[in-house]
Design a protein around this motif. Structure first.
Motif, mmCIF file in Angstrom:
data_model
loop_
_atom_site.group_PDB
_atom_site.id
_atom_site.type_symbol
_atom_site.label_atom_id
_atom_site.label_comp_id
_atom_site.label_asym_id
_atom_site.label_seq_id
_atom_site.Cartn_x
_atom_site.Cartn_y
_atom_site.Cartn_z
ATOM 1 N N GLN A 149 0.745 -1.256 0.249
ATOM 2 C CA GLN A 149 0.147 0.121 -0.150
ATOM 3 C C GLN A 149 0.587 1.439 0.145
ATOM 4 O OE1 GLN A 149 -0.980 2.827 2.446
ATOM 5 N NE2 GLN A 149 -2.481 2.998 1.998
ATOM 6 N N THR A 150 0.051 2.120 -0.662
ATOM 7 C CA THR A 150 0.950 3.613 -0.532
ATOM 8 C C THR A 150 -0.080 5.150 -1.296
ATOM 9 O OG1 THR A 150 3.295 4.949 -1.294
ATOM 10 C CG2 THR A 150 2.308 3.779 -3.741
ATOM 11 N N PHE A 151 0.555 6.087 -0.215
ATOM 12 C CA PHE A 151 -0.273 6.885 -0.755
ATOM 13 C C PHE A 151 0.385 8.098 -1.903
ATOM 14 C CE2 PHE A 151 -1.764 11.344 0.155
ATOM 15 C CZ PHE A 151 -3.241 11.063 -0.180
ATOM 16 N N ASP A 152 0.585 7.813 -3.181
ATOM 17 C CA ASP A 152 0.748 9.437 -3.424
ATOM 18 C C ASP A 152 0.292 9.505 -5.347
ATOM 19 O OD1 ASP A 152 3.467 10.083 -5.249
ATOM 20 O OD2 ASP A 152 4.719 8.632 -4.292
#
Lengths: 204, 157
Positions: free
Chosen positions: A143-146
């Motif tokens: 998971q990542t926020f980008d």
């Protein structure tokens, strides 16, 4: 490659669309139960696109999303990606943690979203496996926020060494009809598309 | 503003801006000749065309995309020996990774530097590696490269 994905028959296309529809349908039912809210999906889109056009098709390379990626292995190879807008991510976190204004960058909430993606993809993939009679395994989620383009470009890079076009399934979902939304993307390896289409041809 | 897509390139002349969005493992290369105000940008996905199955799109690869971009700029009036480069991208977004994509970001950066070295174009700024995405904007008015990210702010080179 036996089949050319740019050359599918109407029957193959509607069969593929139906399979994805069932899979995503199962996934959002799990989501709906998890957050006790109504979740609606659109009829999945099935597109054959040049790989480098995929970020645009998915909504734009620079939109900022919470992305969960899982690798598919076993009889077929591919990727499942779940992209959630900032608002949707916050809504899901708020509901599950029973708090308001949750910080979506908090590691705890990030792993929560990761797990949501994993559960959704799990029910999606098990429905694909059942339907096609294939053994499909799913990797732990990442998971990542980008930016959307940045999150998926290494997958597109990997795909682009094998093929020029990607068969892209995208399904938009909405929670209680709000503007909050999410996107499921599925990409299969060209050889895996052959396996899937062979199964479909045997069925129809 | 001209938007340069993935595996795409473009040349522009002062005062037009060039941008490419959401670089992860890909590398964005911006070239600029201050004396003429001619700038160029390419968004490469892979280090080399050599092992590629399809060689149709030169802008996809560092070793063909960068020389092709420079050629197009020279056609537009840029001087090769006055052209400088600023590069960004080449991140590893996730710490996992199967063999095939092992450090693709790093490999893209290495190939980019190699290609620029062969062309004798100096790299005067770089914002590369780490684990986040970047959007870049080249201002052909002055050659400034702006690097935007989701959480790490905006930098200007």
């Amino acid at each position: 490659m036996k089949y050319k994905i740019s050359n599918l028959t109407e029957l193959q296309i509607s069969a593929l669309r139906e399979i994805v529809n069932i899979g995503v349908g199962n996934a959002v039912t799990s989501l709906s139960k998890m957050i006790s809210k109504e979740v609606k999906i659109e009829v999945p889109g099935l597109k054959v696109e040049l790989i480098e056009k995929v970020p645009e098709i998915a909504g734009g390379a620079d939109i900022i999303v919470s992305g969960v990626i899982m690798h598919l292995t076993g009889d077929v190879e591919g990727y499942i990606m779940m992209m959630l807008s900032e608002e949707t991510t916050e809504t899901i976190c708020n509901i599950i943690t029973n708090e308001e204004n949750t910080d979506i960058l908090d590691p705890l909430n990030q792993s929560l979203i990761e797990e949501v993606g994993h559960i959704l993809a799990g029910s999606y993939v098990s429905s694909l496996s059942d339907f096609l009679g294939l053994n499909i395994k799913i990797s732990p989620p990442m998971q990542t926020f980008d930016m959307l383009g940045a999150i998926i470009d290494h997958i597109l890079i990997e795909m682009s060494t094998k093929a020029q076009h990607a068969l892209l399934f995208d399904t938009l979902f909405m929670i209680e009809g709000n503007r909050m939304n999410g996107l499921f993307l599925t990409l299969f390896d060209p050889d895996s598309m052959d396996i899937i289409l062979e199964r479909i041809d045997r069925m129809i | 503003m001209i938007i340069v897509g993935m595996a795409d390139s473009a040349v522009a002349r002062k005062p037009v801006k060039l941008t490419t969005l959401g670089l992860g493992s890909c590398v964005g290369i911006s070239l600029y000749d201050k004396s003429t105000g001619v700038g160029g940008m390419v968004h490469i996905m892979l280090p080399s065309i050599e092992q590629a199955r399809s060689k149709d799109n030169r802008a996809k690869f560092a070793d063909t995309g960068i020389p092709a971009l420079l050629d197009s700029m020279v056609e537009e009036g840029a001087y090769k020996h006055r052209t400088t480069a600023k590069i960004a991208g080449g991140a590893s977004m996730f710490s996992f990774n199967s063999n095939t994509q092992l450090n693709i970001g790093e490999r893209n950066v290495t190939a980019t530097k190699q290609s620029l070295k062969e062309l004798r174009i100096p790299i005067i700024a770089e914002d590369i590696g780490l684990n986040y995405g970047r959007t870049i904007i080249l201002d052909t008015e002055n050659g400034e490269l702006t690097v935007k990210s989701a959480l790490k702010g905006i930098k200007t080179y």
